[in-house]
Design a protein around this motif. Sequence first.
Motif, PDB file in Angstrom:
ATOM      1  N   VAL A  78       0.829  -1.197   0.000  1.00  0.00           N
ATOM      2  CA  VAL A  78       0.000   0.000   0.000  1.00  0.00           C
ATOM      3  C   VAL A  78       0.867   1.253   0.000  1.00  0.00           C
ATOM      4  O   VAL A  78       1.882   1.313   0.699  1.00  0.00           O
ATOM      5  CB  VAL A  78      -0.915  -0.009   1.254  1.00  0.00           C
ATOM      6  N   THR A  79       0.452   2.240  -0.781  1.00  0.00           N
ATOM      7  CA  THR A  79       1.015   3.583  -0.708  1.00  0.00           C
ATOM      8  C   THR A  79      -0.061   4.458  -0.082  1.00  0.00           C
ATOM      9  O   THR A  79      -1.221   4.433  -0.520  1.00  0.00           O
ATOM     10  CB  THR A  79       1.389   4.113  -2.106  1.00  0.00           C
ATOM     11  N   ALA A  80       0.310   5.215   0.965  1.00  0.00           N
ATOM     12  CA  ALA A  80      -0.661   6.020   1.710  1.00  0.00           C
ATOM     13  C   ALA A  80      -0.193   7.463   1.808  1.00  0.00           C
ATOM     14  O   ALA A  80       1.007   7.748   1.765  1.00  0.00           O
ATOM     15  CB  ALA A  80      -0.861   5.440   3.100  1.00  0.00           C
ATOM     16  N   ASP A  81      -1.169   8.368   1.978  1.00  0.00           N
ATOM     17  CA  ASP A  81      -0.820   9.771   2.184  1.00  0.00           C
ATOM     18  C   ASP A  81      -0.437   9.996   3.645  1.00  0.00           C
ATOM     19  O   ASP A  81      -0.415   9.047   4.442  1.00  0.00           O
ATOM     20  CB  ASP A  81      -1.948  10.702   1.735  1.00  0.00           C
ATOM     21  N   GLU A  82      -0.142  11.245   4.004  1.00  0.00           N
ATOM     22  CA  GLU A  82       0.317  11.554   5.360  1.00  0.00           C
ATOM     23  C   GLU A  82      -0.712  11.221   6.435  1.00  0.00           C
ATOM     24  O   GLU A  82      -0.354  10.962   7.574  1.00  0.00           O
ATOM     25  CB  GLU A  82       0.694  13.034   5.456  1.00  0.00           C
ATOM     26  N   ARG A  83      -1.986  11.232   6.089  1.00  0.00           N
ATOM     27  CA  ARG A  83      -3.047  10.956   7.052  1.00  0.00           C
ATOM     28  C   ARG A  83      -3.449   9.476   7.086  1.00  0.00           C
ATOM     29  O   ARG A  83      -4.309   9.082   7.840  1.00  0.00           O
ATOM     30  CB  ARG A  83      -4.257  11.810   6.757  1.00  0.00           C
ATOM     31  N   GLY A  84      -2.851   8.670   6.214  1.00  0.00           N
ATOM     32  CA  GLY A  84      -3.163   7.246   6.194  1.00  0.00           C
ATOM     33  C   GLY A  84      -4.184   6.868   5.139  1.00  0.00           C
ATOM     34  O   GLY A  84      -4.618   5.725   5.094  1.00  0.00           O
ATOM     35  N   GLY A  85      -4.580   7.807   4.294  1.00  0.00           N
ATOM     36  CA  GLY A  85      -5.489   7.479   3.201  1.00  0.00           C
ATOM     37  C   GLY A  85      -4.770   6.660   2.149  1.00  0.00           C
ATOM     38  O   GLY A  85      -3.641   6.973   1.774  1.00  0.00           O
ATOM     39  N   ILE A  86      -5.401   5.619   1.680  1.00  0.00           N
ATOM     40  CA  ILE A  86      -4.775   4.727   0.705  1.00  0.00           C
ATOM     41  C   ILE A  86      -4.823   5.360  -0.681  1.00  0.00           C
ATOM     42  O   ILE A  86      -5.901   5.666  -1.188  1.00  0.00           O
ATOM     43  CB  ILE A  86      -5.441   3.344   0.715  1.00  0.00           C
ATOM     44  N   LEU A  87      -3.651   5.563  -1.266  1.00  0.00           N
ATOM     45  CA  LEU A  87      -3.545   6.132  -2.606  1.00  0.00           C
ATOM     46  C   LEU A  87      -3.494   5.040  -3.667  1.00  0.00           C
ATOM     47  O   LEU A  87      -4.027   5.193  -4.755  1.00  0.00           O
ATOM     48  CB  LEU A  87      -2.290   7.006  -2.703  1.00  0.00           C
ATOM     49  N   ARG A  88      -2.811   3.938  -3.333  1.00  0.00           N
ATOM     50  CA  ARG A  88      -2.608   2.827  -4.255  1.00  0.00           C
ATOM     51  C   ARG A  88      -2.474   1.543  -3.462  1.00  0.00           C
ATOM     52  O   ARG A  88      -1.972   1.546  -2.352  1.00  0.00           O
ATOM     53  CB  ARG A  88      -1.309   3.050  -5.033  1.00  0.00           C
ATOM     54  N   SER A  89      -2.878   0.452  -4.073  1.00  0.00           N
ATOM     55  CA  SER A  89      -2.730  -0.848  -3.440  1.00  0.00           C
ATOM     56  C   SER A  89      -2.441  -1.885  -4.514  1.00  0.00           C
ATOM     57  O   SER A  89      -3.047  -1.883  -5.577  1.00  0.00           O
ATOM     58  CB  SER A  89      -4.014  -1.226  -2.694  1.00  0.00           C
ATOM     59  N   GLU A  90      -1.506  -2.776  -4.194  1.00  0.00           N
ATOM     60  CA  GLU A  90      -1.174  -3.873  -5.102  1.00  0.00           C
ATOM     61  C   GLU A  90      -1.222  -5.158  -4.315  1.00  0.00           C
ATOM     62  O   GLU A  90      -0.467  -5.305  -3.369  1.00  0.00           O
ATOM     63  CB  GLU A  90       0.208  -3.655  -5.718  1.00  0.00           C
ATOM     64  N   PRO A  91      -2.072  -6.099  -4.593  1.00  0.00           N
ATOM     65  CA  PRO A  91      -3.159  -5.997  -5.554  1.00  0.00           C
ATOM     66  C   PRO A  91      -4.224  -5.011  -5.081  1.00  0.00           C
ATOM     67  O   PRO A  91      -4.251  -4.644  -3.896  1.00  0.00           O
ATOM     68  CB  PRO A  91      -3.716  -7.431  -5.611  1.00  0.00           C
ATOM     69  N   PRO A  92      -5.125  -4.608  -5.971  1.00  0.00           N
ATOM     70  CA  PRO A  92      -6.206  -3.710  -5.551  1.00  0.00           C
ATOM     71  C   PRO A  92      -7.056  -4.362  -4.465  1.00  0.00           C
ATOM     72  O   PRO A  92      -7.293  -5.572  -4.506  1.00  0.00           O
ATOM     73  CB  PRO A  92      -7.014  -3.491  -6.828  1.00  0.00           C
ATOM     74  N   ILE A  93      -7.500  -3.572  -3.512  1.00  0.00           N
ATOM     75  CA  ILE A  93      -8.342  -4.086  -2.423  1.00  0.00           C
ATOM     76  C   ILE A  93      -9.777  -4.144  -2.926  1.00  0.00           C
ATOM     77  O   ILE A  93     -10.320  -3.130  -3.360  1.00  0.00           O
ATOM     78  CB  ILE A  93      -8.251  -3.203  -1.168  1.00  0.00           C
ATOM     79  N   GLN A  94     -10.348  -5.334  -2.872  1.00  0.00           N
ATOM     80  CA  GLN A  94     -11.733  -5.529  -3.331  1.00  0.00           C
ATOM     81  C   GLN A  94     -12.561  -6.096  -2.197  1.00  0.00           C
ATOM     82  O   GLN A  94     -12.055  -6.852  -1.350  1.00  0.00           O
ATOM     83  CB  GLN A  94     -11.764  -6.489  -4.507  1.00  0.00           C
ATOM     84  N   LYS A  95     -13.833  -5.745  -2.175  1.00  0.00           N
ATOM     85  CA  LYS A  95     -14.755  -6.244  -1.156  1.00  0.00           C
ATOM     86  C   LYS A  95     -14.844  -7.772  -1.267  1.00  0.00           C
ATOM     87  O   LYS A  95     -15.133  -8.308  -2.324  1.00  0.00           O
ATOM     88  CB  LYS A  95     -16.137  -5.607  -1.370  1.00  0.00           C
ATOM     89  N   GLN A  96     -14.520  -8.464  -0.167  1.00  0.00           N
ATOM     90  CA  GLN A  96     -14.569  -9.925  -0.146  1.00  0.00           C
ATOM     91  C   GLN A  96     -15.428 -10.477   0.977  1.00  0.00           C
ATOM     92  O   GLN A  96     -15.837 -11.630   0.934  1.00  0.00           O
ATOM     93  CB  GLN A  96     -13.164 -10.502  -0.010  1.00  0.00           C
ATOM     94  N   TYR A  97     -15.652  -9.688   2.004  1.00  0.00           N
ATOM     95  CA  TYR A  97     -16.358 -10.205   3.173  1.00  0.00           C
ATOM     96  C   TYR A  97     -17.554  -9.335   3.496  1.00  0.00           C
ATOM     97  O   TYR A  97     -17.586  -8.178   3.255  1.00  0.00           O
ATOM     98  CB  TYR A  97     -15.417 -10.233   4.388  1.00  0.00           C
TER      99      TYR A  97
END
Length: 97
Positions: A78-97
């Motif tokens: 994950v790449t996150a901004d200074e506040r912890g917001g996710i900018l990018r994710s590998e693999p992409p985070i998808q709803k699973q549960y």
Amino acid sequence: MSAIPNAVTQLVAENREVSAPSPAQREEAIRASVLAKLGRPVRLLKVAVLPLWGNNFRVNVWTGEGASADAIPNSYFVTADERGGILRSEPPIQKQY
């Protein structure tokens, strides 16, 4: 006159403290964002947010019923901004549960 620059310096310092979360707060924000996007797995043990370098983190979602049954069904870079917001994710985070 010298009191004004000191007051401005103090306000700027206080504003930085308010606007910049601690590393623990940032990691908690990343953890919450991952669970919000992914959903909550059955038998969730923990979501480990491991700082790597700069704004990059490894996020492992641990599930199981004990030390012998631990599993990591979801893991993200994950790449996150200074506040912890996710900018990018590998693999992409998808709803699973």
